[in-house]
Enzyme design. Structure first.
Site, PDB file in Angstrom:
ATOM      1  N   TYR A  58      47.745 -16.995  59.136  1.00 42.25           N
ATOM      2  CA  TYR A  58      47.926 -15.878  58.209  1.00 42.25           C
ATOM      3  C   TYR A  58      48.684 -16.379  56.982  1.00 42.25           C
ATOM      4  CZ  TYR A  58      46.822 -12.675  62.106  1.00 42.25           C
ATOM      5  OH  TYR A  58      46.223 -12.009  63.142  1.00 42.25           O
ATOM      6  N   LEU A 211      43.281   1.552  63.217  1.00 40.57           N
ATOM      7  CA  LEU A 211      42.946   2.410  62.080  1.00 40.57           C
ATOM      8  C   LEU A 211      41.808   1.800  61.261  1.00 40.57           C
ATOM      9  CD1 LEU A 211      46.497   3.566  60.913  1.00 40.57           C
ATOM     10  CD2 LEU A 211      44.856   4.769  62.381  1.00 40.57           C
ATOM     11  N   ARG A 213      41.475  -0.995  59.696  1.00 41.68           N
ATOM     12  CA  ARG A 213      41.947  -1.555  58.429  1.00 41.68           C
ATOM     13  C   ARG A 213      42.179  -0.485  57.374  1.00 41.68           C
ATOM     14  NH1 ARG A 213      38.457  -4.217  61.209  1.00 41.68           N
ATOM     15  NH2 ARG A 213      38.910  -6.360  61.836  1.00 41.68           N
ATOM     16  N   GLY A 214      42.663   0.657  57.824  1.00 42.00           N
ATOM     17  CA  GLY A 214      42.974   1.755  56.926  1.00 42.00           C
ATOM     18  C   GLY A 214      41.827   2.714  56.701  1.00 42.00           C
ATOM     19  N   SER A 217      42.572   5.912  58.452  1.00 42.84           N
ATOM     20  CA  SER A 217      43.988   6.270  58.370  1.00 42.84           C
ATOM     21  C   SER A 217      44.204   7.631  57.724  1.00 42.84           C
ATOM     22  CB  SER A 217      44.750   5.224  57.560  1.00 42.84           C
ATOM     23  OG  SER A 217      44.339   5.259  56.199  1.00 42.84           O
TER      24      SER A 217
END
Length: 336
Positions: A58, A211, A213-214, A217
């Protein structure tokens, strides 16, 4: 809000019912605020979150150093309660491109040595290869992690994004604490073969992407424009007609959430929590505000009528578009 706990399989540790996925604090979702990220990790630990998830690739080690900083600057009692899960093996070049995966035993031990240094810890609680290396038998990769367990550098062996056959082969090699894999209202593929296999073998699931990746959400708008360095700008589910269809599903879920006095995100997380005590959702909050909202899912109780309504609003396989671009889908053993 009372933080509950769950066990990572029959061989793993007790962890908080929600874990914190730290990837977005460093990479793949546009710019991030380091100070806010560290404060968010501290707030999560203060709220009783114990499981912190990162990966050595990452932002090429940045995320591990960030997590290490957060642990180093946290109160001692909170630092001691933290359990760190690390993924390794993804290969990248200086331009940030993905160039493959390396699961060779020598590479496993090399990756671990660097992660221990960046994190500033003497052991990693759960260690797993991020994706199956097609050129190295899983038995060799897991066997190398098991050797690290014997030496005290790793506490538990994990897996990530692998299919049922690979899970069985790995579990025959060493005790497996859990499988990390995407699982959400709109990513339910694991229910067919993978989840029955982990349950048969006593392996827990840490669910990322709860979620999506939003996307589910409740905060993603139809007219939002994403920068080129945001993974979602290239994700099939965020493109054109796919995005419009998927946000229609979110609107249907929003009605249910409002009747529960909850947000869309809280309802989506609560749904994953409802799927079994062997599943630990990872919340990808990058700010204290989003963290607080996600933790509120612990106070949302979904009864049988709620679950039926959610299933009707967002049926299995209702999402439009794959969860990764085609080139990345090809590397997922879990999709084969």
């Amino acid at each position: 809000m009372t933080m509950r706990t769950r066990t990572l399989g029959t061989t793993g540790p007790r962890v908080s019912a929600l874990g914190l996925g730290c990837m977005g604090m460093s990479a793949l979702y546009g710019g991030a605020d380091r100070a806010e990220a560290v404060a968010t990790v501290h707030a999560a630990l203060e709220a009783g979150v114990t499981l912190l998830d990162t990966g050595d690739f990452y932002a090429m080690g940045h995320n591990e150093m960030l997590v290490g900083e957060a642990l180093r600057t946290a109160p001692a009692a909170r630092r001691e309660q933290a359990l760190v899960s690390v993924k390794f093996g993804a290969l990248r070049d200086p331009d940030g491109n993905w160039t493959g995966y390396d699961g060779r035993p020598a590479a496993v031990k090399n990756f671990a040595a660097y992660s221990l240094q960046r994190l500033g810890v003497d052991h990693i609680d759960v260690y797993r290869i991020a994706r199956l290396d097609p050129d190295v038998p899983i038995e060799e990769t897991v066997g190398a992690i098991a050797e690290l367990v014997e030496k005290g550098y790793v506490r538990h062996v994990g897996l990530s994004e692998v299919g049922a056959e690979t899970i069985r082969r790995a579990a025959a090699t060493a005790p497996i604490a859990d499988l990390q894999i995407e699982y959400s209202l709109i990513s339910r593929g694991i229910e067919r073969e993978i989840l029955p296999t982990t349950r048969e073998l006593g392996i827990a699931v840490t669910a990322y992407g709860v979620l999506s990746r939003g996307l589910i959400s409740g905060h993603f708008s139809r007219d939002r424009r994403l920068p080129a360095n945001d993974f979602r700008a290239h994700s099939p589910r965020f493109q054109g007609d796919n995005l419009r269809h998927n946000l229609d599903l979110v609107d249907a879920l929003r009605g249910i959430a409002e009747r529960k006095g909850a947000t869309v995100a809280q309802t989506a997380i609560a749904w994953v929590l409802s799927r079994g005590e062997d599943i630990v959702p990872l919340i990808g909050a990058r700010t204290r505000e989003r963290l607080g909202e996600s933790l509120g899912a612990l106070d949302v109780t979904l009864d049988a009528a709620d679950l039926t309504a959610i299933e009707e609003a967002v049926p299995a396989d209702a999402a439009a578009g794959d969860r990764y671009p085609a080139v990345q889908m090809a590397h997922l053993d879990s999709e084969r």
